[in-house]
Design a protein around this motif. Structure first.
Motif, PDB file in Angstrom:
ATOM      1  N   LEU A   1     -51.016  48.881  19.639  1.00  0.00           N
ATOM      2  CA  LEU A   1     -51.590  48.879  18.294  1.00  0.00           C
ATOM      3  C   LEU A   1     -52.795  47.955  18.194  1.00  0.00           C
TER       4      LEU A   1
ATOM      5  N   PRO B   1     -53.879  46.700  12.933  1.00  0.00           N
ATOM      6  CA  PRO B   1     -53.078  46.454  11.718  1.00  0.00           C
ATOM      7  C   PRO B   1     -53.491  45.189  10.982  1.00  0.00           C
TER       8      PRO B   1
ATOM      9  N   THR C   1     -49.580  42.758   7.936  1.00  0.00           N
ATOM     10  CA  THR C   1     -49.770  43.172   9.332  1.00  0.00           C
ATOM     11  C   THR C   1     -48.452  43.658   9.937  1.00  0.00           C
TER      12      THR C   1
ATOM     13  N   SER D   1     -47.761  47.437  11.045  1.00  0.00           N
ATOM     14  CA  SER D   1     -47.417  47.648  12.463  1.00  0.00           C
ATOM     15  C   SER D   1     -46.126  48.455  12.587  1.00  0.00           C
TER      16      SER D   1
ATOM     17  N   THR E   1     -44.596  46.320  17.153  1.00  0.00           N
ATOM     18  CA  THR E   1     -44.754  45.322  16.080  1.00  0.00           C
ATOM     19  C   THR E   1     -44.786  43.912  16.651  1.00  0.00           C
TER      20      THR E   1
ATOM     21  N   THR F   1     -48.229  43.326  18.320  1.00  0.00           N
ATOM     22  CA  THR F   1     -49.305  43.034  17.371  1.00  0.00           C
ATOM     23  C   THR F   1     -49.154  41.639  16.781  1.00  0.00           C
TER      24      THR F   1
END
Length: 438
Positions: A76, A80, A120, A124, A163, A166
């Motif tokens: 990602l 994000p 964020t 994500s 997640t 990120t």
């Protein structure tokens, strides 16, 4: 001299420590790019991405430094966080609570940063779930599925992995900003873009050795690169300075004011946000067409592929629109004029208050048009070079704007560190200093 400026970097212990810290964290980031998400057939995924060029996947892959194409834990990237920052910035204009926080100084900024981090993580998780579901439907051209064992176990693992990746990149960026040199988030994107340069050079030398690319064309390209980079540096630091005069006023027994200054308005106030938004919108049909097989969707996707006249016209139109839109959101002439009036400032020949706001808005509208045309020209340049001159690599566009802008900012920070300790910077004294983008 620039050479002596670089030698002075290592004479400042704190700057040297910050520089090595920044490089170490960027190395950590690049290592993480090569760690894949569990449950993926990497060969089938590579075959799918070879077919899906010109979609949003390519844009995400650029900002993730190649991590999205490999579907690594950093797939990602930092997008994000950028999206969350932009959303919070736009909401600041319409949500009174956020507007009050933005005016509360350091404490308010910390609170907004905290909201950005929460946003964020949420974005994500949403994007991670969407990617996991999309991966299950992806099939390579040979018929091999991208996901080996689809199901909720794979989806949950992918969401948690992406997640966490990120969030870790966001932490790396904040550490670089606080303890390193430059803006950490920008440097992470910068590192992801420049790692592709060796591959582009290798391809060019290969074509030169096989005779497919002439030495004359190489020389023309080198000259063009130098000119384009020079134009970007000039435009990114370009300002329209509006003179401001402060009236003399007495506070107690002291006399304040009376000095002249200026209000700097940047030619490119919106930075690289307009081309990012424009690319995302135009590439959306091609991204949808890669998942579903509907004839009219495919026709639209084919019509707006890079290199087509419809794509270039839409791209330029969206860039100009978002340049004005983002400038209007982030810069309020009414607030500026009120602050000037509050502290006794005025523009010579212009009445304070409403007239001042109208004058600033008129000047900003004119220079924003110049900035939008400049950004459009740089972003359309790669398509022209590839389609008309058959250049074997991608030069220009959003990537080049980011690379040059981040380089200017980072050099400006190192310059300030050296000058504050009485060392000569990158430029000779008397010739001016590098100005970062504020």
């Amino acid at each position: 001299m620039i050479g002596s400026g670089f030698q002075n970097i290592f004479r400042v212990p704190e700057l040297k420590k910050r520089l090595f810290f920044t490089l170490a964290l960027l190395v950590v980031y690049r290592v993480g790019v090569h760690i894949p998400v569990p449950g993926i057939d990497s060969i089938a995924l590579a075959a799918f991405f070879a077919k899906a060029k010109g979609t949003l996947f390519g844009l995400f892959d650029m900002f993730s430094g190649g991590a999205f194409e490999k579907l690594s834990v950093f797939a990602l990237g930092i997008m994000p966080y950028i999206s969350s920052s932009i959303i919070l910035q736009l909401l600041t204009v319409v949500v009174p609570h956020l507007e009050r926080l933005s005016k509360e100084g350091e404490q308010g900024r910390k609170k907004i940063t905290q909201y950005t981090r929460y946003g964020t993580v949420v974005l994500s998780a949403i994007q991670g779930f969407g990617i996991s579901v999309g991966l299950e439907s992806m099939v390579a051209p040979g018929g091999a599925p991208v996901v080996m064992i689809p199901g909720w176990a794979f989806r949950l693992m992918t969401v948690i992995t992406l997640t966490a990746g990120t969030a870790f990149i966001m932490w790396l960026g904040e550490q670089i900003t606080e303890r390193g040199v430059g803006n950490g988030i920008s440097l992470i994107i910068f590192a992801g873009i420049i790692v592709r340069i060796p591959n582009a050079l290798s391809n060019s030398f290969h074509l030169l050795s096989t005779g497919e690319l002439g030495i004359f064309m190489i020389l023309i390209m080198l000259i063009l690169m130098v000119v384009v980079v020079g134009v970007i540096i000039f435009m990114e630091q370009g300002q329209r300075r509006i003179p401001v005069q402060y009236a003399k006023r007495v506070v107690g027994r002291r006399l304040y004011g009376g000095q002249s200054t200026h209000l700097p308005l940047k030619i490119n106030t919106s930075g690289v946000i307009p081309p990012i938004f424009a690319s995302s919108i135009i590439m959306f049909p091609a991204t949808i067409a890669s998942f579903i097989h509907v004839p009219w969707v495919k026709q639209i996707a084919d019509a707006v592929m890079p290199g087509k006249i419809a794509y270039e016209l839409l791209f330029v139109g969206f860039i100009i629109f978002f340049c004005y839109f983002y400038t209007a959101v982030t810069f309020n002439p009414v607030d500026v004029s009120e602050n000037m009036k509050k502290y006794g400032g005025f523009i010579p020949g212009i009445r304070p208050g409403k007239k001042t706001a109208e004058y600033i808005d008129r000047v900003l509208t004119r220079i924003t048009l110049g900035g939008a045309i400049y950004v459009s020209a740089v972003c359309v340049l790669p398509s022209i070079l590839i389609s008309q001159f058959h250049v074997p690599f991608y030069f220009g566009g959003t990537a080049l704007l980011i690379v040059v802008g981040v380089a200017i900012d980072t050099m400006a920070q190192m310059e300030s560190h050296m000058i504050s300790r009485n060392y000569e910077g990158f430029l000779k004294k008397g010739t001016g200093k590098i100005q970062g983008r504020r």
